[in-house]
Write an enzyme that holds these catalytic residues in place. Structure first.
Site, PDB file in Angstrom:
ATOM      1  N   ASP A  55      42.565  42.404 119.137  1.00  0.00           N
ATOM      2  CA  ASP A  55      43.351  41.902 118.009  1.00  0.00           C
ATOM      3  C   ASP A  55      42.645  42.415 116.753  1.00  0.00           C
ATOM      4  O   ASP A  55      41.772  43.295 116.828  1.00  0.00           O
ATOM      5  CB  ASP A  55      43.512  40.374 118.067  1.00  0.00           C
ATOM      6  CG  ASP A  55      42.223  39.615 117.825  1.00  0.00           C
ATOM      7  OD1 ASP A  55      41.153  40.266 117.670  1.00  0.00           O
ATOM      8  OD2 ASP A  55      42.264  38.370 117.780  1.00  0.00           O
ATOM      9  N   THR A  62      36.162  35.940 119.676  1.00  0.00           N
ATOM     10  CA  THR A  62      35.212  35.307 120.600  1.00  0.00           C
ATOM     11  C   THR A  62      35.317  35.837 122.029  1.00  0.00           C
ATOM     12  O   THR A  62      34.441  35.541 122.845  1.00  0.00           O
ATOM     13  CB  THR A  62      35.486  33.791 120.671  1.00  0.00           C
ATOM     14  OG1 THR A  62      36.846  33.623 121.132  1.00  0.00           O
ATOM     15  CG2 THR A  62      35.314  33.123 119.315  1.00  0.00           C
ATOM     16  N   HIS A 103      30.229  39.401 142.125  1.00  0.00           N
ATOM     17  CA  HIS A 103      30.727  38.209 142.826  1.00  0.00           C
ATOM     18  C   HIS A 103      32.210  37.943 142.581  1.00  0.00           C
ATOM     19  O   HIS A 103      32.875  37.381 143.454  1.00  0.00           O
ATOM     20  CB  HIS A 103      29.943  36.966 142.386  1.00  0.00           C
ATOM     21  CG  HIS A 103      28.540  36.938 142.924  1.00  0.00           C
ATOM     22  ND1 HIS A 103      27.773  35.800 142.925  1.00  0.00           N
ATOM     23  CD2 HIS A 103      27.767  37.906 143.479  1.00  0.00           C
ATOM     24  CE1 HIS A 103      26.581  36.063 143.461  1.00  0.00           C
ATOM     25  NE2 HIS A 103      26.554  37.340 143.792  1.00  0.00           N
ATOM     26  N   HIS A 163      32.366  36.912 149.032  1.00  0.00           N
ATOM     27  CA  HIS A 163      32.982  36.831 147.699  1.00  0.00           C
ATOM     28  C   HIS A 163      34.463  37.231 147.750  1.00  0.00           C
ATOM     29  O   HIS A 163      35.265  36.739 146.964  1.00  0.00           O
ATOM     30  CB  HIS A 163      32.225  37.710 146.707  1.00  0.00           C
ATOM     31  CG  HIS A 163      30.784  37.354 146.611  1.00  0.00           C
ATOM     32  ND1 HIS A 163      30.358  36.120 146.180  1.00  0.00           N
ATOM     33  CD2 HIS A 163      29.660  38.055 146.930  1.00  0.00           C
ATOM     34  CE1 HIS A 163      29.029  36.075 146.223  1.00  0.00           C
ATOM     35  NE2 HIS A 163      28.582  37.236 146.681  1.00  0.00           N
TER      36      HIS A 163
HETATM   37  C1  RB5 Z   1      41.354  35.443 115.306  1.00  0.00           C
HETATM   38  O1  RB5 Z   1      40.999  34.870 114.103  1.00  0.00           O
HETATM   39  C2  RB5 Z   1      40.634  34.747 116.452  1.00  0.00           C
HETATM   40  O2  RB5 Z   1      41.127  33.467 116.622  1.00  0.00           O
HETATM   41  C3  RB5 Z   1      40.783  35.560 117.715  1.00  0.00           C
HETATM   42  O3  RB5 Z   1      40.274  36.823 117.510  1.00  0.00           O
HETATM   43  C4  RB5 Z   1      40.075  35.063 118.956  1.00  0.00           C
HETATM   44  O4  RB5 Z   1      38.726  34.801 118.703  1.00  0.00           O
HETATM   45  C5  RB5 Z   1      40.717  34.019 119.723  1.00  0.00           C
HETATM   46  O5  RB5 Z   1      40.248  33.644 120.811  1.00  0.00           O
END
Ligand code: RB5
Length: 145
Positions: A12, A71, A102, A137
């Site tokens: 993204d 994240t 695994h 596994h």
């Molecule tokens: C975007 O701001 C953020 O929410 C997205 O990149 C991500 O971390 C969502 O899981």
């Protein structure tokens, strides 16, 4: 990492810069890459890009996938909705190695806001170079569906 390996990758807006760095590194290593975008940094919704990469895996257009968001969490959640996808959110080398050995992870998700570029590159390399151990596994991942 084999030169025959084909990797589908998307992000993204939060993962955009890291995605480009990973693509450059993979191409320099002779890996075939399908860049599923986005092609600019405007805000987008990560599930739209997760599905482009999961489709490539499920349609056998790519062997493995990499998804990058802020994240790595949203990409993992979206990708794992598709049966047959095993997306692993990884943040260190041991978790990445075990996700392959695994769990036979077919998609690596990374958080561009929580790991640095050098770590991300090293995790991509581990992900692409580590084989699934099979055996007990395999029985377990078959139960995931
Ligand atoms: C975007 O701001 C953020 O929410 C997205 O990149 C991500 O971390 C969502 O899981």
């Amino acid at each position: 990492m084999s030169e025959q390996t084909k990797v589908s990758i998307a992000s993204d807006h939060a993962g955009f810069d890291l995605k480009d760095q990973i693509i450059k590194r993979l191409i320099d290593s002779g890996i075939s890459v399908i860049d599923r975008g986005p092609d600019k940094k405007d805000p987008v919704d990560y599930p739209d890009y997760a599905s482009k990469v999961t489709n490539d895996i499920l349609n056998e257009k790519a062997h493995k996938g990499v998804l990058v968001c802020g994240t790595g969490q949203g990409m993992a959640m979206a990708a794992n909705k598709k049966p047959g996808i095993r997306a692993a959110l990884c943040y260190n080398s041991e978790v990445t190695r075990l996700a392959r050995e695994h769990n036979d992870a077919n998609i690596l998700t990374l958080g561009a806001r929580v790991i640095d570029e050098a770590t991300a590159m090293s995790l991509v390399e581990t992900f692409l170079n580590t084989d699934f151990e099979g055996s007990r596994h395999a029985d377990r991942i078959n139960k995931i569906g």
